[in-house]
Design a protein around this motif. Structure first.
Motif, PDB file in Angstrom:
ATOM      1  N   GLY A   1       0.785  -1.275   0.006  1.00  0.00           N
ATOM      2  CA  GLY A   1       0.197   0.110   0.072  1.00  0.00           C
ATOM      3  C   GLY A   1       0.552   1.214   0.062  1.00  0.00           C
ATOM      4  N   LYS A   2       1.977   1.035   0.402  1.00  0.00           N
ATOM      5  CA  LYS A   2       2.802   2.389   0.624  1.00  0.00           C
ATOM      6  C   LYS A   2       3.076   3.189  -0.902  1.00  0.00           C
ATOM      7  CE  LYS A   2       7.237   4.296   2.539  1.00  0.00           C
ATOM      8  NZ  LYS A   2       8.288   3.885   3.340  1.00  0.00           N
ATOM      9  N   ARG A   3       3.658   2.308  -1.896  1.00  0.00           N
ATOM     10  CA  ARG A   3       4.018   2.903  -3.029  1.00  0.00           C
ATOM     11  C   ARG A   3       2.807   3.414  -3.779  1.00  0.00           C
ATOM     12  NH1 ARG A   3       7.712  -2.003  -5.224  1.00  0.00           N
ATOM     13  NH2 ARG A   3       6.301  -3.017  -3.772  1.00  0.00           N
ATOM     14  N   ALA A   4       1.714   2.501  -3.606  1.00  0.00           N
ATOM     15  CA  ALA A   4       0.334   3.087  -4.346  1.00  0.00           C
ATOM     16  C   ALA A   4      -0.030   4.466  -3.624  1.00  0.00           C
ATOM     17  CB  ALA A   4      -0.740   2.058  -4.000  1.00  0.00           C
ATOM     18  N   ARG A   5       0.137   4.685  -2.366  1.00  0.00           N
ATOM     19  CA  ARG A   5      -0.081   6.057  -1.727  1.00  0.00           C
ATOM     20  C   ARG A   5       0.540   7.301  -2.516  1.00  0.00           C
ATOM     21  NH1 ARG A   5      -1.577   2.735   2.423  1.00  0.00           N
ATOM     22  NH2 ARG A   5       0.533   2.428   3.526  1.00  0.00           N
ATOM     23  N   LEU A   6       1.872   6.976  -2.632  1.00  0.00           N
ATOM     24  CA  LEU A   6       2.911   7.495  -3.202  1.00  0.00           C
ATOM     25  C   LEU A   6       2.664   7.933  -4.645  1.00  0.00           C
ATOM     26  CD1 LEU A   6       6.437   6.157  -2.172  1.00  0.00           C
ATOM     27  CD2 LEU A   6       5.333   8.284  -1.343  1.00  0.00           C
ATOM     28  N   ALA A   7       2.002   7.049  -5.512  1.00  0.00           N
ATOM     29  CA  ALA A   7       1.500   7.234  -6.874  1.00  0.00           C
ATOM     30  C   ALA A   7       0.027   8.033  -6.709  1.00  0.00           C
ATOM     31  CB  ALA A   7       1.159   6.081  -7.519  1.00  0.00           C
ATOM     32  N   LEU A   8      -0.459   7.946  -5.661  1.00  0.00           N
ATOM     33  CA  LEU A   8      -1.887   8.753  -5.694  1.00  0.00           C
ATOM     34  C   LEU A   8      -1.471   9.994  -5.425  1.00  0.00           C
ATOM     35  CD1 LEU A   8      -4.838   8.984  -5.602  1.00  0.00           C
ATOM     36  CD2 LEU A   8      -4.772   8.451  -3.071  1.00  0.00           C
ATOM     37  N   ASP A   9      -0.544  10.315  -4.548  1.00  0.00           N
ATOM     38  CA  ASP A   9      -0.065  11.714  -4.102  1.00  0.00           C
ATOM     39  C   ASP A   9       0.693  12.388  -5.475  1.00  0.00           C
ATOM     40  OD1 ASP A   9      -0.488  11.487  -1.576  1.00  0.00           O
ATOM     41  OD2 ASP A   9       1.527  10.973  -0.759  1.00  0.00           O
ATOM     42  N   GLN A  10       1.181  11.587  -6.370  1.00  0.00           N
ATOM     43  CA  GLN A  10       1.516  12.257  -7.642  1.00  0.00           C
ATOM     44  C   GLN A  10       0.535  12.693  -8.543  1.00  0.00           C
ATOM     45  OE1 GLN A  10       4.433   9.847 -10.007  1.00  0.00           O
ATOM     46  NE2 GLN A  10       5.668   9.433  -7.717  1.00  0.00           N
ATOM     47  N   VAL A  11      -0.502  12.017  -8.222  1.00  0.00           N
ATOM     48  CA  VAL A  11      -1.690  12.439  -9.506  1.00  0.00           C
ATOM     49  C   VAL A  11      -2.131  14.018  -9.399  1.00  0.00           C
ATOM     50  CG1 VAL A  11      -4.094  11.971  -9.879  1.00  0.00           C
ATOM     51  CG2 VAL A  11      -2.470  10.019  -9.319  1.00  0.00           C
ATOM     52  N   ALA A  12      -1.862  14.540  -8.030  1.00  0.00           N
ATOM     53  CA  ALA A  12      -2.413  15.778  -7.757  1.00  0.00           C
ATOM     54  C   ALA A  12      -1.493  16.815  -8.495  1.00  0.00           C
ATOM     55  CB  ALA A  12      -2.307  16.365  -6.357  1.00  0.00           C
ATOM     56  N   SER A  13      -0.033  16.299  -9.083  1.00  0.00           N
ATOM     57  CA  SER A  13       0.617  17.233  -9.544  1.00  0.00           C
ATOM     58  C   SER A  13       0.408  17.174 -11.170  1.00  0.00           C
ATOM     59  CB  SER A  13       2.152  16.875  -9.251  1.00  0.00           C
ATOM     60  OG  SER A  13       2.496  15.632  -9.925  1.00  0.00           O
TER      61      SER A  13
END
Length: 119
Positions: free
Chosen positions: A53-65
């Motif tokens: 789940g950690k890397r998926a959350r990092l990917a989700l954070d990138q979507v905002a950019s």
């Protein structure tokens, strides 16, 4: 419900085992590849997945950019990742027997080099 799973793990992890029909976008190339794929998916719900789940959350954070704020409500993280998916009894696609992940190969070679230099 139309749902797409995007797996953000590294290629050797994905090739060893993944959810059938999931889309593979490694986290390392997520920023380059994901915007076009997310736009192409349109109205479909998208679930980001990794091993825990950690890397998926990092990917989700990138979507905002990416400037794709309209997609944000359609994106989620599969909590617990592939481990939770398997624990709940859901099927995965596994590599044929004999798959040896690249990281494991590197660890073995490094170990042999250290042992050889000590001897």
């Amino acid at each position: 419900m139309n749902q797409v799973i995007i797996d953000v793990r590294e290629p050797d992890e994905f090739n060893a085992e993944h959810v059938e029909n999931s889309v593979h976008i490694p986290l390392g190339s997520f920023a380059n590849r994901a915007p076009a794929i997310l736009n192409a998916l349109g109205e479909q719900d998208v679930v980001l997945m990794c091993l825990g789940g950690k890397r998926a959350r990092l990917a989700l954070d990138q979507v905002a950019s990416f400037g794709l704020a309209a997609l944000q409500p359609k994106l989620s993280v599969y909590e617990g990742g592939l481990q939770a998916w398997k624990a709940s009894g859901k099927p995965t696609v596994r590599a044929k027997r004999g798959h040896f992940p690249i990281m494991r190969q590197v660890q073995i070679v490094a170990g042999l080099l250290v042992t050889g230099s000590v001897l």
